[in-house]
Scaffold this motif. Structure first.
Motif, mmCIF file in Angstrom:
data_model
loop_
_atom_site.group_PDB
_atom_site.id
_atom_site.type_symbol
_atom_site.label_atom_id
_atom_site.label_comp_id
_atom_site.label_asym_id
_atom_site.label_seq_id
_atom_site.Cartn_x
_atom_site.Cartn_y
_atom_site.Cartn_z
ATOM 1 N N LYS A 196 0.836 -1.198 0.000
ATOM 2 C CA LYS A 196 0.000 0.000 0.000
ATOM 3 C C LYS A 196 0.869 1.245 0.000
ATOM 4 C CE LYS A 196 -4.036 -1.937 2.018
ATOM 5 N NZ LYS A 196 -5.341 -1.554 2.391
ATOM 6 N N VAL A 197 0.379 2.228 -0.671
ATOM 7 C CA VAL A 197 1.034 3.525 -0.720
ATOM 8 C C VAL A 197 0.581 4.302 0.517
ATOM 9 C CG1 VAL A 197 1.089 5.704 -1.982
ATOM 10 C CG2 VAL A 197 1.101 3.533 -3.227
ATOM 11 N N SER A 198 1.491 4.995 1.162
ATOM 12 C CA SER A 198 1.087 5.874 2.265
ATOM 13 C C SER A 198 1.586 7.280 1.976
ATOM 14 C CB SER A 198 1.600 5.374 3.609
ATOM 15 O OG SER A 198 3.001 5.415 3.657
ATOM 16 N N ILE A 199 0.773 8.243 2.384
ATOM 17 C CA ILE A 199 1.101 9.642 2.141
ATOM 18 C C ILE A 199 0.855 10.416 3.419
ATOM 19 C CG2 ILE A 199 0.555 11.710 0.803
ATOM 20 C CD1 ILE A 199 -0.361 9.784 -1.447
ATOM 21 N N ASP A 200 1.887 11.081 3.880
ATOM 22 C CA ASP A 200 1.763 12.003 5.002
ATOM 23 C C ASP A 200 1.593 13.389 4.405
ATOM 24 O OD1 ASP A 200 2.185 10.165 7.211
ATOM 25 O OD2 ASP A 200 4.243 10.006 6.484
ATOM 26 N N ASN A 223 -1.412 30.014 6.184
ATOM 27 C CA ASN A 223 -0.405 31.070 6.341
ATOM 28 C C ASN A 223 -1.064 32.438 6.332
ATOM 29 O OD1 ASN A 223 1.746 29.066 5.932
ATOM 30 N ND2 ASN A 223 1.051 29.070 3.812
ATOM 31 N N LEU A 224 -0.434 33.383 6.992
ATOM 32 C CA LEU A 224 -0.851 34.776 6.930
ATOM 33 C C LEU A 224 0.352 35.583 6.474
ATOM 34 C CD1 LEU A 224 -2.932 36.999 7.372
ATOM 35 C CD2 LEU A 224 -2.207 37.093 9.780
ATOM 36 N N GLY A 225 0.175 36.290 5.372
ATOM 37 C CA GLY A 225 1.263 37.105 4.835
ATOM 38 C C GLY A 225 0.779 38.506 4.534
ATOM 39 N N ASP A 226 1.621 39.269 3.865
ATOM 40 C CA ASP A 226 1.290 40.652 3.519
ATOM 41 C C ASP A 226 0.015 40.740 2.679
ATOM 42 O OD1 ASP A 226 3.566 41.434 4.855
ATOM 43 O OD2 ASP A 226 4.785 41.581 3.038
ATOM 44 N N GLY A 227 -0.204 39.745 1.822
ATOM 45 C CA GLY A 227 -1.365 39.751 0.933
ATOM 46 C C GLY A 227 -2.588 39.075 1.515
ATOM 47 N N GLY A 228 -2.523 38.624 2.750
ATOM 48 C CA GLY A 228 -3.663 37.942 3.369
ATOM 49 C C GLY A 228 -3.356 36.478 3.627
ATOM 50 N N TYR A 229 -4.393 35.678 3.688
ATOM 51 C CA TYR A 229 -4.250 34.250 3.988
ATOM 52 C C TYR A 229 -3.872 33.468 2.732
ATOM 53 C CZ TYR A 229 -6.580 35.285 8.388
ATOM 54 O OH TYR A 229 -6.907 35.797 9.607
ATOM 55 N N SER A 230 -3.109 32.398 2.947
ATOM 56 C CA SER A 230 -2.754 31.496 1.854
ATOM 57 C C SER A 230 -2.513 30.108 2.436
ATOM 58 C CB SER A 230 -1.497 31.982 1.117
ATOM 59 O OG SER A 230 -0.367 31.900 1.975
ATOM 60 N N LEU A 231 -2.396 29.150 1.551
ATOM 61 C CA LEU A 231 -2.119 27.774 1.949
ATOM 62 C C LEU A 231 -0.822 27.302 1.316
ATOM 63 C CD1 LEU A 231 -5.667 26.202 1.373
ATOM 64 C CD2 LEU A 231 -4.668 26.898 3.558
ATOM 65 N N SER A 232 -0.131 26.425 2.007
ATOM 66 C CA SER A 232 1.000 25.702 1.429
ATOM 67 C C SER A 232 0.834 24.245 1.835
ATOM 68 C CB SER A 232 2.343 26.282 1.890
ATOM 69 O OG SER A 232 2.415 26.343 3.298
ATOM 70 N N ALA A 233 1.482 23.364 1.093
ATOM 71 C CA ALA A 233 1.267 21.935 1.345
ATOM 72 C C ALA A 233 2.508 21.118 1.047
ATOM 73 C CB ALA A 233 0.105 21.429 0.485
ATOM 74 N N ARG A 234 2.603 20.001 1.775
ATOM 75 C CA ARG A 234 3.654 19.018 1.544
ATOM 76 C C ARG A 234 3.018 17.630 1.526
ATOM 77 N NH1 ARG A 234 4.536 22.727 4.555
ATOM 78 N NH2 ARG A 234 4.058 21.729 6.540
ATOM 79 N N LEU A 235 3.386 16.845 0.521
ATOM 80 C CA LEU A 235 2.966 15.454 0.447
ATOM 81 C C LEU A 235 4.226 14.597 0.479
ATOM 82 C CD1 LEU A 235 0.309 15.644 -2.432
ATOM 83 C CD2 LEU A 235 -0.095 15.791 0.024
ATOM 84 N N ASN A 236 4.354 13.796 1.524
ATOM 85 C CA ASN A 236 5.493 12.881 1.658
ATOM 86 C C ASN A 236 4.989 11.478 1.362
ATOM 87 O OD1 ASN A 236 7.491 14.827 2.517
ATOM 88 N ND2 ASN A 236 6.301 14.982 4.391
ATOM 89 N N VAL A 237 5.439 10.928 0.236
ATOM 90 C CA VAL A 237 4.910 9.679 -0.300
ATOM 91 C C VAL A 237 5.857 8.526 0.010
ATOM 92 C CG1 VAL A 237 4.143 8.509 -2.409
ATOM 93 C CG2 VAL A 237 3.846 10.994 -2.188
ATOM 94 N N THR A 238 5.298 7.435 0.513
ATOM 95 C CA THR A 238 6.068 6.211 0.752
ATOM 96 C C THR A 238 5.509 5.102 -0.126
ATOM 97 O OG1 THR A 238 6.469 6.854 3.051
ATOM 98 C CG2 THR A 238 6.795 4.530 2.495
#
Length: 139
Positions: A77-81, A87-102
């Motif tokens: 099986k594949v697992s993904i963390d 985030n809050l920056g000068d331009g307002g709210y934003s999102l960032s993401a990380r997918l760590n795949v095994t």
């Protein structure tokens, strides 16, 4: 943008309230959750957790589709963390993401090829492209 040939599924939810004290329920009743702010003592989840769960499940399915396309049997099986940051920056709210795949049991170069292919197949990755650029890493 690709032309839609066929709608495969429409998810329907109703949310009342907000991320601090809201609730969301799907039209079929299978999803029925309370919402809470990250780090609060209130029982509930937050939108970033929901995005992380949905994106990682979709990405795992995209890896399976890529493996079938390449006629590769996934040995385990594949697992993904998944991690999604609010985030809050000068331009307002934003999102960032990380997918760590095994992916265990495959040559690393083959597994990396599947991950790269999945990034092009996954509807969450495609939908966020140009807005949320995730860090996708084979671990």
């Amino acid at each position: 943008m690709d032309q839609i040939v066929k709608v495969l599924h429409t998810a329907k939810t109703r949310t009342t309230g907000d991320r601090e004290q809201g609730a969301s329920r799907s039209s079929d009743g299978l999803l029925d959750i309370r919402l809470s702010m990250p780090g609060s003592a209130r029982i509930g989840t937050n939108p970033e957790q929901l995005l992380a769960a949905g994106w990682s499940a979709s990405f795992a399915n995209a890896i399976a589709l890529a493996a079938r396309k390449w006629k590769i049997t996934l040995p385990a099986k594949v697992s993904i963390d998944a991690e999604v940051d609010l985030n809050l920056g000068d331009g307002g709210y934003s999102l960032s993401a990380r997918l760590n795949v095994t992916i265990l049991g495959l040559e690393r170069s083959v597994a990396k090829g599947l991950v790269d292919e999945a990034e092009n197949i996954c509807p969450f990755s495609r939908a966020t492209r140009g807005n949320i650029e995730p860090t996708i890493k084979l671990v």
